[in-house]
Write a protein that holds these residues in place. Structure first.
Motif, short mmCIF file in Angstrom:
data_model
loop_
_atom_site.label_atom_id
_atom_site.label_comp_id
_atom_site.label_asym_id
_atom_site.label_seq_id
_atom_site.Cartn_x
_atom_site.Cartn_y
_atom_site.Cartn_z
N UNK A 233 -5.40 -1.53 2.57
CA UNK A 233 -6.44 -0.58 2.96
C UNK A 233 -7.70 -0.77 2.11
N UNK A 234 -7.50 -1.24 0.90
CA UNK A 234 -8.69 -1.44 0.04
C UNK A 234 -9.60 -2.51 0.63
N UNK B 243 0.85 -1.18 0.00
CA UNK B 243 0.00 0.00 0.00
C UNK B 243 0.89 1.24 0.00
N UNK B 244 0.35 2.33 -0.47
CA UNK B 244 1.13 3.58 -0.50
C UNK B 244 0.16 4.74 -0.44
N UNK C 41 -3.07 -2.17 -7.41
CA UNK C 41 -2.32 -1.43 -6.39
C UNK C 41 -3.25 -0.68 -5.45
N UNK C 42 -2.73 -0.42 -4.27
CA UNK C 42 -3.52 0.18 -3.19
C UNK C 42 -2.95 1.57 -2.91
N UNK D 44 -9.12 5.99 -4.56
CA UNK D 44 -8.52 6.29 -3.25
C UNK D 44 -8.96 5.25 -2.21
N UNK D 45 -7.98 4.55 -1.63
CA UNK D 45 -8.31 3.46 -0.71
C UNK D 45 -8.35 3.90 0.75
N UNK D 46 -7.64 4.98 1.08
CA UNK D 46 -7.56 5.42 2.48
C UNK D 46 -6.96 6.81 2.54
N UNK D 47 -7.01 7.39 3.72
CA UNK D 47 -6.30 8.66 3.98
C UNK D 47 -5.31 8.42 5.11
N UNK D 48 -4.17 9.09 5.01
CA UNK D 48 -3.32 9.23 6.19
C UNK D 48 -2.73 10.62 6.17
#
Lengths: 313, 313
Positions: free
Chosen positions: B302-303, B67-68, B91-92, B161-165
């Motif tokens: 995260x996906x 993930x990235x 890809x994630x 978009x799979x997630x936020x950080x």
């Protein structure tokens, strides 16, 4: 009747001065013989990348490059700005006024707030790729606002701005943009790169140029077709051997042909990374020094032009 | 009197569900045994430079990195955005929400118009260097506006978009920023990286977390002191050998140690170019694969969390 004859010599000398001033060449105004071959070897695009910055610095320090211009909106602006500030006494840095962002994977936008220069940005918030897009969408008011932002930012970084020129010629590409560009030069009392071949110059209407709007007689640049035909070295040799009296300017683009610059210029081989490395090699080499000496070429800077002509009496 | 006894089984099952749901581990919700050791090996900072982009892609394609997250305001965003769009199925990619610009010579500013997020920018129009400056000057309304701009831009580039950080943890650094960040996750139905060690979490007042606000049990990162004490390899070996059941995340930073990245990270040796190259070497090497296998670690993305927990029933 009061005699005013004592004024005659003064009036006469004023008349002579007025009559002569227009015929003074730029060379004379700078203190050189009238028919001198004056040359600015000028590196465009400083600030665009780290590669461009280190190569531009190398060209200035180790080569015959004697002037450069900086792209304020680019990500690596702070690096070259710090160098320019530190070397203000010895180096000649102007602003490469920028309203395009031409590369594919690496982008920048305006120095002004995006919503204040809406006509200059694409749907992603970057400058347009192409000059044609700027001509189509841009308005002169936004151009002027953006130029002001770039100039003010450069000054706030302590750059002793010696001149303005135009990245990709975008701010010379319409009569209205060109007026804004010339007016910015007058306002900040710096010369702007002008040459009779700029098409919009003939469409300025009643906007008149003055003697302080310095015209460069000849501007040379290794356009892509040069690269694929005669090659850079022969191109530059011919320019230097055939240089005519007057003020000439060779516009070059210095970069180290490394991974970064190859990625920046991806899919643009003709304005690419190796093309820039070739400029760096030629203008830091020995041959160019000999060509300059053999042809009695005098290298002049924009700072001389600024201080002796634009800011002079 | 009308009988409601027929409702009992329904009420009873609802009670059971309510009672059981909180005790379901993340692993169970994702379809793994309750005590699985789940791990996300996550590359931060994609988009910051070309070096970071090519290394991140290498880590995803050749390494165990799964993930990235992408920094939308950075100059090289379009390069990694194009890759993310093209590889959306495999890809994630999340967003490394960014309100700082921490390097010395290479800078970026907001995705929003500068005059709309004034509290987030320094006098040069860039994001502040330091999280402390963002905490001091920034207001949550501007943070929320900037996050919206970044998210909308990423979506417009076709990133799934799979997630936020949070880059440098800046948008987790005050309770108000943290609320804005969590709210954005809920709004776009993506998980946001949360962990009990985030200080502002204890100051959220009556803002309550839900089961959809997924908490990562352990978050690891090779802080500068690791680099100078035990070294990266031993640090990561120990993490993998000691990994506990639950959801863990190792945050890494991948770059090629080249001229560009050395210049980007100038005067920051501890978050520097070689430190990033060390991450790349370890997470594309053979040892890490064996450590993952030997310790029965399950790599999750995260996906999966987004689709099975946040967007699931």
């Amino acid at each position: 009747m009061k005699s005013y004859f004592y004024l005659l010599p003064i009036l006469f000398s004023a008349f002579i001065l007025n009559a002569q001033t227009p015929s003074h060449t730029i060379a004379e105004k700078l203190g050189y013989p009238a028919n001198s071959k004056l040359l600015i070897i000028h590196a465009d695009d400083a600030g665009v990348s780290h590669s461009e910055n280190i190569a531009t610095i190398k060209g200035l320090e180790e080569g015959v490059v004697n002037s450069a211009s900086i792209m304020v909106p680019c990500p690596w602006f702070p690096e070259i700005a710090a160098y320019a500030k530190k070397h203000a006494d010895s180096a000649d840095f102007g602003l490469h006024l920028t309203v395009t962002s031409e590369w594919k994977d690496y982008k920048w936008g305006p120095s002004a707030s995006k919503n204040e220069v809406k006509s200059l940005i694409d749907p992603n918030g970057y400058f347009y790729h192409l000059v044609d897009s700027v001509k189509m969408h841009g308005n002169a008011k936004d151009v002027e606002k953006e130029l002001d932002n770039q100039i003010q930012k450069a000054l706030s970084y302590g750059i002793d701005v010696t001149h303005f020129d135009a990245h990709m010629g975008a701010v010379m590409s319409t009569p209205e943009f060109l007026k804004a560009y010339i007016k910015k030069g007058r306002e900040y009392k710096v010369p702007v790169l002008l040459n009779s071949k700029i098409e919009a110059l003939s469409e300025l209407g009643d906007f008149e140029l003055t003697e302080k709007d310095v015209m460069v007689d000849s501007v040379y640049q290794a356009y892509p077709e040069v690269y694929t035909s005669k090659g850079m070295e022969i191109f530059y040799e011919e320019i230097l051997n055939d240089l005519q009296p007057g003020l000439s300017c060779i516009l070059i683009h210095l970069a180290v042909n490394n991974e970064e610059m190859m990625a920046v210029t991806k899919e643009h081989p003709m304005w690419g990374s190796q093309w820039r490395q070739d400029d760096l090699d030629f203008f830091t080499g020995e041959k160019v020094k000999k060509l300059i000496a053999d042809n009695n070429i005098i290298l002049v800077t924009w700072k001389e032009i600024r201080d002796k002509i634009v800011r002079g009496e």
